[in-house]
Design a protein around this motif. Sequence first.
Motif, PDB file in Angstrom:
ATOM      1  N   ILE A 133     -10.325  40.464  25.207  1.00 10.42           N
ATOM      2  CA  ILE A 133     -10.225  40.983  23.843  1.00 10.42           C
ATOM      3  C   ILE A 133      -8.745  41.073  23.478  1.00 10.42           C
ATOM      4  O   ILE A 133      -7.972  41.764  24.152  1.00 10.42           O
ATOM      5  CB  ILE A 133     -10.866  42.382  23.720  1.00 10.42           C
ATOM      6  CG1 ILE A 133     -12.325  42.344  24.170  1.00 10.42           C
ATOM      7  CG2 ILE A 133     -10.744  42.902  22.296  1.00 10.42           C
ATOM      8  CD1 ILE A 133     -12.980  43.730  24.207  1.00 10.42           C
ATOM      9  N   SER A 134      -8.352  40.365  22.429  1.00 14.63           N
ATOM     10  CA  SER A 134      -6.957  40.370  21.969  1.00 14.63           C
ATOM     11  C   SER A 134      -6.900  40.836  20.520  1.00 14.63           C
ATOM     12  O   SER A 134      -7.788  40.532  19.729  1.00 14.63           O
ATOM     13  CB  SER A 134      -6.341  38.971  22.091  1.00 14.63           C
ATOM     14  OG  SER A 134      -6.389  38.507  23.424  1.00 14.63           O
ATOM     15  N   ARG A 135      -5.807  41.555  20.193  1.00 15.04           N
ATOM     16  CA  ARG A 135      -5.700  42.169  18.870  1.00 15.04           C
ATOM     17  C   ARG A 135      -4.322  41.922  18.258  1.00 15.04           C
ATOM     18  O   ARG A 135      -3.358  41.650  18.965  1.00 15.04           O
ATOM     19  CB  ARG A 135      -5.904  43.687  18.973  1.00 15.04           C
ATOM     20  CG  ARG A 135      -7.152  44.135  19.707  1.00 15.04           C
ATOM     21  CD  ARG A 135      -6.998  45.545  20.260  1.00 15.04           C
ATOM     22  NE  ARG A 135      -5.879  45.620  21.179  1.00 15.04           N
ATOM     23  CZ  ARG A 135      -5.390  46.762  21.679  1.00 15.04           C
ATOM     24  NH1 ARG A 135      -5.919  47.918  21.331  1.00 15.04           N
ATOM     25  NH2 ARG A 135      -4.357  46.740  22.509  1.00 15.04           N
ATOM     26  N   THR A 136      -4.276  42.043  16.944  1.00  9.40           N
ATOM     27  CA  THR A 136      -3.025  42.180  16.210  1.00  9.40           C
ATOM     28  C   THR A 136      -3.117  43.447  15.379  1.00  9.40           C
ATOM     29  O   THR A 136      -4.143  43.696  14.727  1.00  9.40           O
ATOM     30  CB  THR A 136      -2.767  40.996  15.263  1.00  9.40           C
ATOM     31  OG1 THR A 136      -2.741  39.778  15.991  1.00  9.40           O
ATOM     32  CG2 THR A 136      -1.448  41.165  14.518  1.00  9.40           C
ATOM     33  N   PHE A 137      -2.060  44.268  15.419  1.00 13.97           N
ATOM     34  CA  PHE A 137      -1.881  45.373  14.487  1.00 13.97           C
ATOM     35  C   PHE A 137      -0.426  45.388  14.070  1.00 13.97           C
ATOM     36  O   PHE A 137       0.473  45.322  14.917  1.00 13.97           O
ATOM     37  CB  PHE A 137      -2.223  46.729  15.128  1.00 13.97           C
ATOM     38  CG  PHE A 137      -3.687  46.947  15.359  1.00 13.97           C
ATOM     39  CD1 PHE A 137      -4.557  47.083  14.297  1.00 13.97           C
ATOM     40  CD2 PHE A 137      -4.197  47.029  16.647  1.00 13.97           C
ATOM     41  CE1 PHE A 137      -5.918  47.294  14.514  1.00 13.97           C
ATOM     42  CE2 PHE A 137      -5.550  47.230  16.873  1.00 13.97           C
ATOM     43  CZ  PHE A 137      -6.412  47.365  15.801  1.00 13.97           C
ATOM     44  N   GLU A 153      -0.939  40.908  20.666  1.00 11.02           N
ATOM     45  CA  GLU A 153      -1.620  40.211  21.760  1.00 11.02           C
ATOM     46  C   GLU A 153      -2.091  38.826  21.348  1.00 11.02           C
ATOM     47  O   GLU A 153      -2.013  37.878  22.145  1.00 11.02           O
ATOM     48  CB  GLU A 153      -2.802  41.054  22.233  1.00 11.02           C
ATOM     49  CG  GLU A 153      -2.393  42.367  22.874  1.00 11.02           C
ATOM     50  CD  GLU A 153      -3.487  43.419  22.834  1.00 11.02           C
ATOM     51  OE1 GLU A 153      -3.264  44.512  23.395  1.00 11.02           O
ATOM     52  OE2 GLU A 153      -4.561  43.167  22.229  1.00 11.02           O
ATOM     53  N   VAL A 154      -2.589  38.683  20.116  1.00 14.93           N
ATOM     54  CA  VAL A 154      -3.066  37.373  19.666  1.00 14.93           C
ATOM     55  C   VAL A 154      -1.914  36.373  19.616  1.00 14.93           C
ATOM     56  O   VAL A 154      -2.064  35.206  20.012  1.00 14.93           O
ATOM     57  CB  VAL A 154      -3.756  37.488  18.294  1.00 14.93           C
ATOM     58  CG1 VAL A 154      -4.101  36.103  17.750  1.00 14.93           C
ATOM     59  CG2 VAL A 154      -5.018  38.333  18.396  1.00 14.93           C
ATOM     60  N   ARG A 155      -0.764  36.819  19.162  1.00 17.92           N
ATOM     61  CA  ARG A 155       0.412  35.944  19.124  1.00 17.92           C
ATOM     62  C   ARG A 155       0.732  35.414  20.523  1.00 17.92           C
ATOM     63  O   ARG A 155       0.890  34.203  20.730  1.00 17.92           O
ATOM     64  CB  ARG A 155       1.602  36.709  18.565  1.00 17.92           C
ATOM     65  CG  ARG A 155       2.928  35.943  18.597  1.00 17.92           C
ATOM     66  CD  ARG A 155       4.086  36.871  18.297  1.00 17.92           C
ATOM     67  NE  ARG A 155       5.360  36.199  18.503  1.00 17.92           N
ATOM     68  CZ  ARG A 155       6.113  35.681  17.545  1.00 17.92           C
ATOM     69  NH1 ARG A 155       5.704  35.765  16.297  1.00 17.92           N
ATOM     70  NH2 ARG A 155       7.257  35.098  17.816  1.00 17.92           N
ATOM     71  N   ALA A 156       0.821  36.328  21.486  1.00 19.78           N
ATOM     72  CA  ALA A 156       1.125  35.911  22.858  1.00 19.78           C
ATOM     73  C   ALA A 156       0.034  35.000  23.405  1.00 19.78           C
ATOM     74  O   ALA A 156       0.314  34.032  24.128  1.00 19.78           O
ATOM     75  CB  ALA A 156       1.295  37.140  23.748  1.00 19.78           C
ATOM     76  N   LEU A 157      -1.222  35.279  23.059  1.00 17.00           N
ATOM     77  CA  LEU A 157      -2.341  34.457  23.528  1.00 17.00           C
ATOM     78  C   LEU A 157      -2.208  33.030  23.027  1.00 17.00           C
ATOM     79  O   LEU A 157      -2.345  32.064  23.794  1.00 17.00           O
ATOM     80  CB  LEU A 157      -3.654  35.072  23.052  1.00 17.00           C
ATOM     81  CG  LEU A 157      -4.931  34.380  23.497  1.00 17.00           C
ATOM     82  CD1 LEU A 157      -5.252  34.743  24.944  1.00 17.00           C
ATOM     83  CD2 LEU A 157      -6.097  34.757  22.590  1.00 17.00           C
ATOM     84  N   PHE A 158      -1.973  32.856  21.734  1.00 20.28           N
ATOM     85  CA  PHE A 158      -1.844  31.513  21.168  1.00 20.28           C
ATOM     86  C   PHE A 158      -0.674  30.755  21.807  1.00 20.28           C
ATOM     87  O   PHE A 158      -0.800  29.580  22.165  1.00 20.28           O
ATOM     88  CB  PHE A 158      -1.639  31.600  19.657  1.00 20.28           C
ATOM     89  CG  PHE A 158      -2.882  31.891  18.864  1.00 20.28           C
ATOM     90  CD1 PHE A 158      -4.091  32.158  19.477  1.00 20.28           C
ATOM     91  CD2 PHE A 158      -2.846  31.907  17.478  1.00 20.28           C
ATOM     92  CE1 PHE A 158      -5.237  32.424  18.742  1.00 20.28           C
ATOM     93  CE2 PHE A 158      -3.989  32.170  16.722  1.00 20.28           C
ATOM     94  CZ  PHE A 158      -5.173  32.430  17.364  1.00 20.28           C
ATOM     95  N   LEU A 159       0.462  31.418  21.941  1.00 18.53           N
ATOM     96  CA  LEU A 159       1.645  30.741  22.475  1.00 18.53           C
ATOM     97  C   LEU A 159       1.448  30.380  23.950  1.00 18.53           C
ATOM     98  O   LEU A 159       1.831  29.291  24.380  1.00 18.53           O
ATOM     99  CB  LEU A 159       2.878  31.624  22.297  1.00 18.53           C
ATOM    100  CG  LEU A 159       3.213  32.047  20.860  1.00 18.53           C
ATOM    101  CD1 LEU A 159       4.580  32.703  20.799  1.00 18.53           C
ATOM    102  CD2 LEU A 159       3.148  30.872  19.894  1.00 18.53           C
ATOM    103  N   ASP A 160       0.848  31.273  24.723  1.00 17.22           N
ATOM    104  CA  ASP A 160       0.601  30.981  26.135  1.00 17.22           C
ATOM    105  C   ASP A 160      -0.413  29.845  26.298  1.00 17.22           C
ATOM    106  O   ASP A 160      -0.278  29.008  27.211  1.00 17.22           O
ATOM    107  CB  ASP A 160       0.097  32.232  26.854  1.00 17.22           C
ATOM    108  CG  ASP A 160       1.171  33.303  26.996  1.00 17.22           C
ATOM    109  OD1 ASP A 160       2.363  32.986  26.792  1.00 17.22           O
ATOM    110  OD2 ASP A 160       0.818  34.461  27.289  1.00 17.22           O
TER     111      ASP A 160
END
Length: 533
Positions: A236-240, A253-260
């Motif tokens: 589960i990944s989020r942006t706030f 977390e979503v940003r880091a997920l996409f980049l990774d």
Amino acid sequence: MRRVIIPGRNCWTVEEASDAGVLVDARAYYRELYRAAQKARRYIAITGWQFDSDVALLRGDDLGEARGEVRLLPMLDELCRANPELHVYVLAWDFSLLLAMEREWMQHLIFNWTTNERVRFRFDASSPLYGAHHQKLVVIDGQVAFTGGMDVCDCRWDDRDHPVRSPLRCDSGRDPHGPYHDVQSVLTGPVVDKLTELFEARWAHSGGGELKLPKVARDDVGFTPSIPAPPGPVAISRTFGKTLLPPQEAVQEVRALFLDAIDSAERFIYIENQYFSSRAIYQALVKRMREPGRGRLQVMLVLPQQPEALREQLAMGIAQVRLLRALERVAREMGHDFGVYCSAGRDAQSGADVYTYIHSKVMVVDDRFLTLGSANTTNRSLGLDSELNLSWEAEEDGDAVSRAIRRIRVSLMAEHAGLEGVESVRVLARADGDLVDWLDGMAAAGLYRLRPHPMQTVFDQSPLLKSLEPEELIIDPEDSVLDESLFEALHRAEDGLFSSGIRLLSRWLVGAGTERPHRAICPTNTEDGRSSG
């Protein structure tokens, strides 16, 4: 094989799903939502970017299974009147006034004053300046959850055939809208507990007070997905976005997920999304393409033919085209393949193409990593708006998770291309070094549904509009326009004319409500791994 999912870096938590599935397009999602709501015993909790009270969840042949009302709010009211233990919680973004003409008016009155008292509706005005609450989540009895790109609102319903004309694509007295594509997930098992916790935090942060939703023991939980998703671990990944009142640190977390995920790609990256305007994702793709010693990469994007509204064409359409053209040049220079597509059906009456609007948010890497959710590949989805994505990752190539991810990707690509039959699907499944060339040839021929993306905007011929820099517009920022130094200045002169004017202007622009204390919006993990509010 480089691992992508890392708790604490690019996801909040990894939890087990007893069962999981992908629901493709709103016919499948609305039907499963209706079925799950009919079984609800103690609560239905819904949060989203937009709602419309009279959206029909069942249409056409699906009406044969209707037990009563099929429109969203009348159905929720009817369920509460039939079951005195049932509570309904609906949390909607307190939207910008710029969107007022596109939204149902007086929703607070419609939802709260025309229904059973156990139907509770709230607007959430706690997002950062120029930010939006964009998460889409439904939890029922702590047993089943839905999340992805779909809201229950006007102009979203369609099925996977995407006919050029359909009388069923009609809401609230409107004329029928055009073809529309989206993706949602459905899950059962322990992962639902964390999604319930997320909803409780969102509700409290909006000013609704503490909420503790019960978990109901049930043996009638089940669903029929469009495509099965793998059971087992789900991230589960989020942006706030960061807010000062109420205090909330940024979560990216979503940003880091996409980049990774992009950095891990060895063979291909498949993305279908509503927009492509993120500078961070663009830079990650360029970095991967230029990285020495890495293999040839295939990048495939499916996007709408153009953004829907004029404001989006100005703010993100120009940036999108600029980034896509630059990526095409880098791919050609470095020997990679880069294809951008849209999907359309041919109108038999006019002979013109009618494009399917792509609203889904899906990324697949090497058929070993899948993420889907609410996050667009835009600046604001990676840093400002609230977002929610779920992800699956295979342990090794060819395992059960990898095969499930491949089935999902192939099914989605076949839908966009309008392909049927074993031979066509087999080509998509291989995802070898010639897939982009094969897709390019099919799109150029125009014999099926796939089309080359024009990678241009309606403003390309206008010197005045073409001179606008996307960075100067505020529709797609990554961070809140209101930084801490400005906040401190306004806070010190809270009663001043200037600060009052700023507050009024910001509320007019983003639909923010009155400030009030809230609980932190996103649960965090303590050092011993337990969840805290």
